[in-house]
Design an enzyme around this catalytic site. Structure first.
Site, short mmCIF file in Angstrom:
data_model
loop_
_atom_site.label_atom_id
_atom_site.label_comp_id
_atom_site.label_asym_id
_atom_site.label_seq_id
_atom_site.Cartn_x
_atom_site.Cartn_y
_atom_site.Cartn_z
N HIS A 55 5.86 20.90 -3.53
CA HIS A 55 6.13 22.25 -4.01
C HIS A 55 6.71 22.19 -5.41
CE1 HIS A 55 7.71 26.37 -4.13
NE2 HIS A 55 6.79 26.63 -3.21
N GLU A 91 2.72 26.28 3.64
CA GLU A 91 1.32 26.45 4.03
C GLU A 91 0.96 25.69 5.30
OE1 GLU A 91 0.15 28.71 2.47
OE2 GLU A 91 0.14 28.52 0.30
N1 COA Z 1 -0.22 14.96 -1.88
C1 COA Z 1 -0.22 13.82 -2.60
N2 COA Z 1 0.39 13.70 -3.80
C2 COA Z 1 1.02 14.77 -4.28
C3 COA Z 1 1.07 15.98 -3.57
C4 COA Z 1 0.42 16.05 -2.34
N3 COA Z 1 0.43 17.15 -1.62
N4 COA Z 1 1.76 16.86 -4.30
C5 COA Z 1 2.14 16.25 -5.43
N5 COA Z 1 1.68 14.98 -5.42
C6 COA Z 1 1.92 13.96 -6.42
C7 COA Z 1 1.07 14.18 -7.66
O1 COA Z 1 -0.17 13.55 -7.53
C8 COA Z 1 1.93 13.56 -8.72
O2 COA Z 1 1.82 12.16 -8.62
P1 COA Z 1 1.78 11.24 -9.95
O3 COA Z 1 3.01 11.56 -10.70
O4 COA Z 1 1.70 9.87 -9.38
O5 COA Z 1 0.54 11.68 -10.68
C9 COA Z 1 3.34 13.91 -8.26
O6 COA Z 1 3.27 14.08 -6.86
C10 COA Z 1 3.88 15.20 -8.89
O7 COA Z 1 2.88 16.17 -8.81
P2 COA Z 1 2.85 17.53 -9.68
O8 COA Z 1 1.44 18.04 -9.72
O9 COA Z 1 3.55 17.34 -10.96
O10 COA Z 1 3.72 18.45 -8.81
P3 COA Z 1 3.75 20.01 -8.92
O11 COA Z 1 5.14 20.41 -8.75
O12 COA Z 1 3.04 20.53 -10.09
O13 COA Z 1 2.82 20.38 -7.67
C11 COA Z 1 1.87 21.47 -5.85
C12 COA Z 1 3.12 21.29 -6.71
C13 COA Z 1 2.19 22.42 -4.71
C14 COA Z 1 0.73 22.09 -6.70
C15 COA Z 1 1.43 20.09 -5.28
O14 COA Z 1 2.49 19.52 -4.54
C16 COA Z 1 0.16 20.16 -4.45
O15 COA Z 1 -0.94 20.15 -5.00
N6 COA Z 1 0.28 20.24 -3.09
C17 COA Z 1 -0.87 20.33 -2.23
C18 COA Z 1 -1.39 21.76 -2.19
C19 COA Z 1 -0.47 22.70 -1.44
O16 COA Z 1 -0.01 22.39 -0.34
N7 COA Z 1 -0.24 23.87 -2.04
C20 COA Z 1 0.59 24.90 -1.43
C21 COA Z 1 1.88 25.04 -2.17
S1 COA Z 1 2.97 26.18 -1.38
#
Ligand code: COA
Length: 385
Positions: free
Chosen positions: A264, A322
């Site tokens: 998140h 989610e």
């Molecule tokens: N599964 C695997 N790896 C994940 C992950 C997940 N669900 N969420 C984040 N990561 C990893 C990223 O690949 C990144 O790794 P890296 O630094 O080695 O490249 C690191 O964690 C940080 O990710 P980042 O994209 O900067 O985090 P964010 O704060 O922007 O992302 C979300 C937040 C929600 C977009 C992300 O966690 C995600 O895509 N989750 C899955 C989709 C989801 O469940 N969405 C509903 C949200 S309520």
């Protein structure tokens, strides 16, 4: 007026405080969500959705009389005007996705001015009609989309119960209604998320609440905002049995895929909404007498958390809202196509409350931009270009 920016450009406005609100407080470090002063764990499980709507609009829980008044006002607004149904029929014949149909139908609220049952000002009239009609629109559209006739709302039933009834034609059991109310309360508001920000920007121009909500539906539709629960459930089904959880999830992580329902932007600990929904899902599946899917989901969650800690150490990737949204809504018999529209049915109350708050503030939201293009160009005639 000085047009010089006072702060540096921040992509995505991350960590920028754009608004002050009394509606909800998201503490990402502590993993706490407060809705109008109540911890989500307490409010979501106990309040009816109508009580939560009243709380957001008036900053106080309603007494019996006011609650009855709000229920009546919603009852009056719940049936769809002819024009909205005509539009939904046309959209269904074009196989328009549900969120697009909801966006179009929400706009028709401006055509039928609500009056009856509205004791307050015009703003509440528009908001009442929107909150009341969202479930009717989604249920009617889903039936039309599947070649069935819409079912009229039943004035004997409350808001959440009516949604389930209008979808299936069956009066839902109390446990189902309670589970849905818990879900709607849990997602009713969540700080300055993208759709809420859109709604506030629109109202800040002194535009109307219907326009704000139409814009917000458009923002919620995007997969980065409201679209993850379907894929989260797909993974649980793909795994099918607990001993497949580790090999399948490990393979996904090895391929660099993200695990849906985890991580998140704001919460760096477990999303408090995940706990509320997990408990509600457990109760629902127990009532139904089949806890196999719930049990499998818990095992998938445990394995996913273990593997995320291994593959992404120090990232603090935890279960988000989610994951259990998917399980709960599936347990209620809702198809994945209705997951995001059902989210909108809850969140529309938050959007309208933010509209009132923004309107009271009456301050145009108008940030700065930083010019990143070429300077000093000169116009030349087309034949010389
Ligand atoms: N599964 C695997 N790896 C994940 C992950 C997940 N669900 N969420 C984040 N990561 C990893 C990223 O690949 C990144 O790794 P890296 O630094 O080695 O490249 C690191 O964690 C940080 O990710 P980042 O994209 O900067 O985090 P964010 O704060 O922007 O992302 C979300 C937040 C929600 C977009 C992300 O966690 C995600 O895509 N989750 C899955 C989709 C989801 O469940 N969405 C509903 C949200 S309520």
């Amino acid at each position: 007026m000085n047009d010089e920016p006072t702060t540096a450009f921040v992509a995505g406005l991350e960590d920028v405080v754009a608004v002050q609100t009394r509606l909800s407080d998201v503490d990402g470090e502590a993993g706490e969500l407060t809705i109008a002063g109540f911890r989500v764990e307490e409010l979501a499980r106990q309040a009816s959705f109508e009580e939560t709507v009243y709380l957001l609009w008036h900053d106080v829980l309603p007494n019996e009389e006011r609650l009855v008044g709000l229920r009546k006002a919603l009852d009056i607004q719940r049936p769809l005007p002819r024009i909205t149904l005509d539009l939904l029929r046309a959209a269904a014949s074009e196989r328009v996705p549900v969120m697009d149909a909801l966006r179009m139908a929400a706009g028709t609220t401006s055509l039928s001015t609500p009056g009856e049952g509205i004791a307050e000002d015009d703003n509440h009239g528009e908001a009442l009609a929107l909150v009341a009609r969202f479930p009717t629109i989604v249920a009617a559209y889903w039936r039309l989309f599947n070649g069935k006739e819409p079912i009229e709302p039943d004035p004997e039933l409350g808001h959440a119960a009516n949604y389930l009834y209008m979808l299936s034609g069956q009066k839902p059991a109390n446990e189902f209604v309670r589970a849905l109310e818990t879900y709607l309360n849990t997602v009713v508001d969540h700080g300055m998320n993208a759709s809420t920000f859109v709604a506030r920007v629109i109202v800040s121009t002194r535009s109307d609440v219907v326009s704000a909500v139409v814009g917000a539906v458009g923002a919620l539709k995007g997969p980065l905002h409201g679209g993850a629960p379907g894929p989260a459930l797909d993974v649980v089904f793909e795994i099918g049995s607990a001993n497949w959880a580790e090999p399948i999830l490990r393979e996904k992580l090895e391929r660099g895929e993200r695990l849906m329902g985890f991580g998140h932007r704001v919460y760096k600990v477990r999303d408090p909404r995940a706990d509320v929904l997990s408990t509600a899902a457990e109760r629902l599946y127990e009532t139904d007498g089949d806890t196999a899917l719930y049990g499998l989901s818990r095992e998938v969650e445990e394995t996913a958390l273990k593997l995320l800690a291994e593959y992404k150490p120090g990232r603090n990737l935890q279960t988000n809202v989610e994951f259990y949204t998917a399980l709960l809504l599936h347990g209620l018999g809702l198809p994945t196509d209705l997951f995001t529209p059902t989210f909108a049915i809850g969140r529309v109350a938050g959007w309208t409350a933010h509209c009132f708050e923004q309107r009271a503030l009456d301050r145009l939201i108008r940030p700065q931009s930083e010019y990143a293009g070429v300077k000093g160009r000169h116009w030349t005639p087309p034949e010389e270009r």
